[in-house]
Design a protein around this motif. Structure first.
Motif, PDB file in Angstrom:
ATOM      1  N   THR A 188      36.840  43.850  40.997  1.00 42.41           N
ATOM      2  CA  THR A 188      36.827  42.910  41.935  1.00 42.41           C
ATOM      3  C   THR A 188      38.460  42.715  42.123  1.00 42.41           C
ATOM      4  OG1 THR A 188      37.288  41.221  40.111  1.00 42.41           O
ATOM      5  CG2 THR A 188      34.793  41.853  40.729  1.00 42.41           C
ATOM      6  N   GLY A 189      39.429  43.477  41.536  1.00 44.60           N
ATOM      7  CA  GLY A 189      40.671  43.261  41.849  1.00 44.60           C
ATOM      8  C   GLY A 189      41.269  42.026  40.940  1.00 44.60           C
ATOM      9  N   THR A 190      41.906  41.080  41.316  1.00 44.19           N
ATOM     10  CA  THR A 190      42.230  40.130  40.652  1.00 44.19           C
ATOM     11  C   THR A 190      41.359  38.782  40.830  1.00 44.19           C
ATOM     12  OG1 THR A 190      43.857  39.051  42.236  1.00 44.19           O
ATOM     13  CG2 THR A 190      44.644  40.434  40.733  1.00 44.19           C
ATOM     14  N   VAL A 191      40.349  38.900  41.422  1.00 44.59           N
ATOM     15  CA  VAL A 191      39.286  37.619  41.791  1.00 44.59           C
ATOM     16  C   VAL A 191      38.399  37.582  40.444  1.00 44.59           C
ATOM     17  CG1 VAL A 191      37.524  37.041  43.103  1.00 44.59           C
ATOM     18  CG2 VAL A 191      39.455  38.026  44.345  1.00 44.59           C
ATOM     19  N   VAL A 192      38.314  36.409  40.067  1.00 45.43           N
ATOM     20  CA  VAL A 192      37.119  35.996  39.056  1.00 45.43           C
ATOM     21  C   VAL A 192      36.139  35.802  39.614  1.00 45.43           C
ATOM     22  CG1 VAL A 192      36.796  34.544  37.167  1.00 45.43           C
ATOM     23  CG2 VAL A 192      39.079  34.944  37.410  1.00 45.43           C
ATOM     24  N   PRO A 193      35.006  36.632  39.381  1.00 45.72           N
ATOM     25  CA  PRO A 193      33.924  36.797  40.124  1.00 45.72           C
ATOM     26  C   PRO A 193      32.742  35.990  39.768  1.00 45.72           C
ATOM     27  CG  PRO A 193      33.730  38.712  38.779  1.00 45.72           C
ATOM     28  CD  PRO A 193      35.267  37.687  38.317  1.00 45.72           C
ATOM     29  N   ASN A 194      31.966  35.747  40.477  1.00 43.74           N
ATOM     30  CA  ASN A 194      30.480  35.128  40.384  1.00 43.74           C
ATOM     31  C   ASN A 194      29.500  35.107  41.475  1.00 43.74           C
ATOM     32  OD1 ASN A 194      28.553  33.569  38.791  1.00 43.74           O
ATOM     33  ND2 ASN A 194      30.126  32.529  37.946  1.00 43.74           N
ATOM     34  N   ALA A 237      25.876  44.063  36.997  1.00 47.50           N
ATOM     35  CA  ALA A 237      26.505  43.012  36.385  1.00 47.50           C
ATOM     36  C   ALA A 237      27.961  43.160  36.704  1.00 47.50           C
ATOM     37  CB  ALA A 237      26.266  42.986  34.971  1.00 47.50           C
ATOM     38  N   VAL A 238      28.662  41.991  36.388  1.00 44.47           N
ATOM     39  CA  VAL A 238      30.161  42.045  36.622  1.00 44.47           C
ATOM     40  C   VAL A 238      30.769  41.205  35.361  1.00 44.47           C
ATOM     41  CG1 VAL A 238      29.979  39.866  38.280  1.00 44.47           C
ATOM     42  CG2 VAL A 238      32.010  41.518  38.604  1.00 44.47           C
ATOM     43  N   THR A 239      31.900  41.563  35.257  1.00 51.73           N
ATOM     44  CA  THR A 239      32.480  40.769  34.100  1.00 51.73           C
ATOM     45  C   THR A 239      33.693  39.987  34.635  1.00 51.73           C
ATOM     46  OG1 THR A 239      34.146  42.642  33.847  1.00 51.73           O
ATOM     47  CG2 THR A 239      32.410  42.721  32.115  1.00 51.73           C
ATOM     48  N   GLY A 240      34.195  38.917  33.791  1.00 52.91           N
ATOM     49  CA  GLY A 240      35.072  38.111  34.428  1.00 52.91           C
ATOM     50  C   GLY A 240      36.412  38.222  33.677  1.00 52.91           C
ATOM     51  N   ASN A 241      37.427  37.442  33.268  1.00 53.32           N
ATOM     52  CA  ASN A 241      38.558  37.589  32.799  1.00 53.32           C
ATOM     53  C   ASN A 241      38.480  36.975  31.346  1.00 53.32           C
ATOM     54  OD1 ASN A 241      38.173  34.786  33.170  1.00 53.32           O
ATOM     55  ND2 ASN A 241      40.307  34.208  33.987  1.00 53.32           N
ATOM     56  N   SER A 242      37.342  37.079  30.729  1.00 57.91           N
ATOM     57  CA  SER A 242      37.240  36.757  29.215  1.00 57.91           C
ATOM     58  C   SER A 242      35.810  37.037  29.129  1.00 57.91           C
ATOM     59  CB  SER A 242      37.477  34.996  29.249  1.00 57.91           C
ATOM     60  OG  SER A 242      36.381  34.391  29.639  1.00 57.91           O
ATOM     61  N   GLY A 243      35.637  37.243  27.534  1.00 61.37           N
ATOM     62  CA  GLY A 243      34.193  37.387  27.064  1.00 61.37           C
ATOM     63  C   GLY A 243      33.561  38.842  27.270  1.00 61.37           C
ATOM     64  N   ASN A 253      34.025  45.274  24.754  1.00 64.19           N
ATOM     65  CA  ASN A 253      34.642  46.392  25.183  1.00 64.19           C
ATOM     66  C   ASN A 253      34.445  46.987  26.655  1.00 64.19           C
ATOM     67  OD1 ASN A 253      35.130  46.929  22.227  1.00 64.19           O
ATOM     68  ND2 ASN A 253      33.115  47.248  21.765  1.00 64.19           N
ATOM     69  N   LEU A 254      34.012  46.041  27.321  1.00 64.87           N
ATOM     70  CA  LEU A 254      33.737  46.200  28.872  1.00 64.87           C
ATOM     71  C   LEU A 254      35.334  45.868  29.545  1.00 64.87           C
ATOM     72  CD1 LEU A 254      30.420  44.601  29.198  1.00 64.87           C
ATOM     73  CD2 LEU A 254      30.667  46.861  29.175  1.00 64.87           C
ATOM     74  N   ASP A 255      35.475  46.397  30.624  1.00 65.68           N
ATOM     75  CA  ASP A 255      36.968  46.217  31.492  1.00 65.68           C
ATOM     76  C   ASP A 255      36.704  44.930  31.838  1.00 65.68           C
ATOM     77  OD1 ASP A 255      37.741  48.674  30.704  1.00 65.68           O
ATOM     78  OD2 ASP A 255      37.322  49.455  32.726  1.00 65.68           O
ATOM     79  N   PRO A 256      37.622  43.783  32.195  1.00 66.58           N
ATOM     80  CA  PRO A 256      37.614  42.777  32.782  1.00 66.58           C
ATOM     81  C   PRO A 256      37.615  42.889  34.294  1.00 66.58           C
ATOM     82  CG  PRO A 256      39.889  43.266  32.142  1.00 66.58           C
ATOM     83  CD  PRO A 256      38.961  44.327  31.482  1.00 66.58           C
ATOM     84  N   PHE A 257      36.919  41.864  35.176  1.00 63.98           N
ATOM     85  CA  PHE A 257      37.222  41.885  36.509  1.00 63.98           C
ATOM     86  C   PHE A 257      36.284  43.349  37.095  1.00 63.98           C
ATOM     87  CE2 PHE A 257      41.045  40.119  35.146  1.00 63.98           C
ATOM     88  CZ  PHE A 257      40.823  38.821  35.822  1.00 63.98           C
TER      89      PHE A 257
END
Length: 316
Positions: free
Chosen positions: A58-64, A27-33, A36-40
């Motif tokens: 993902t660096g600074t890329v908001v992923p999907n 799974a991958v997180t984004g820039n919100s929500g 306690n997991l790290d973003p990106f």
């Protein structure tokens, strides 16, 4: 003597049990929500214990549209708000992302974004961009998995029975995702999206399937009254798991036959409640299965045509 032999056999069996790799999804997180997991960030989640392990970012890329190819040990993902397509080399760790290309140059319609569904199956990356797309797209790669070698669209059969294909809303076509994941044993793609159809009074949450090996067979509506749209992924045992945005880190096992929820596991980080959710999930294990024959609008097809034209010019 007998007891010692028995104990030795028991120990060897137990060690083999311990050596078996736990079933996981990615799974991958984004820039919100993300709680306690790290973003990106990419995580590998144990589907039994719920424990998540940080695998990179993902660096600074908001992923999907996340997918995983076991053969190259690459994650593939798209820009949630754009059309750029990226890879991530898991074996070399954090900050090892590489830009593969802008997918509008490889068949993706202009004006769409990479926030739809994605999975890796049988040597190809499958995705559907947002919003309102009527097709699924497949991409194949060079051997090292860093360059695109071909692309092709796949048009589901019978989609109009479940969706107002071109009614101008974001829930037309294959709808507002959600996600999809491919069962590697059967080649059946399971999807979760928000659709719209006049026969259902407008918008509704749907869990559906498309048989990639038999594209002449119509899309199957498994549940047209789903509780929400899911991020979807298969683990190594081909069990289907989901995550719902806003659930606070709830991992759900889904019954493929009717869409019912079989069980829930709390996602953990370091043994504590992760609290957050994911922008997308990806299947793990060997992603090989039945053959898929997409439509011939591909880079390979175009290159073959150019080669024939070049030969004709040389002969003349």
């Amino acid at each position: 003597m007998y007891m010692k032999g028995f104990n030795l056999v028991f120990l060897l069996v137990w060690l083999q049990v311990l050596a078996v790799q736990a079933n996981t999804v990615v799974a991958v997180t984004g820039n919100s929500g993300n709680g306690n997991l790290d973003p990106f960030s990419f995580y590998e989640i144990d589907t039994v214990s719920g424990e998540s392990t940080l695998k990179g970012d993902t660096g600074t890329v908001v992923p999907n549209q996340l997918a995983y190819d076991e053969s190259t040990d690459h994650y593939y993902f798209m820009d949630h708000t754009g059309s750029n397509f990226y890879g991530h080399d898991v074996s070399t760790g954090t900050n090892t992302n590489f830009l593969i290309g802008d997918l509008t140059l490889y068949g993706m319609p202009a004006g769409k974004t990479g926030s739809g569904g994605g999975d890796f199956y049988n040597g190809a990356y499958y995705y559907t961009p947002e919003t309102g797309s009527n097709q699924i797209y497949s991409i194949t790669f060079q051997n090292d998995g860093t360059e695109i070698s071909s692309f092709a669209p796949i048009t589901p059969t019978g989609l109009s029975a479940h969706s107002d294909l071109d009614d101008g809303t974001s829930f037309a076509g294959l709808g507002d995702f959600g996600d999809f994941a491919v069962d590697s044993e059967t080649g059946i793609l399971y999807g979760s999206s928000r659709l719209s159809h006049t026969s259902k009074g407008g918008e509704y949450y749907a869990f559906w399937s498309i048989d990639l090996a038999h594209l002449d067979q119509p899309m199957v509506m498994i549940d047209d009254n789903a509780p929400s749209v899911y991020q979807l992924a298969f683990d190594e045992e081909n069990n289907l798991f989901a995550n719902v945005w806003g659930s606070g880190g709830d991992l759900i096992e889904i019954d493929k036959t009717d869409g019912s929820q079989l069980g829930h596991t709390q996602i953990l980080i370091g043994g504590a409640n992760a609290s957050g959710d994911f922008y997308d999930m990806a299947s793990t294990g060997t992603r090989q299965g039945v053959e898929v024959v997409p439509e011939p609008a591909s880079v390979t097809f175009l290159m073959s045509a150019l080669a024939l034209l070049f030969q004709r010019r040389r002969r003349s």
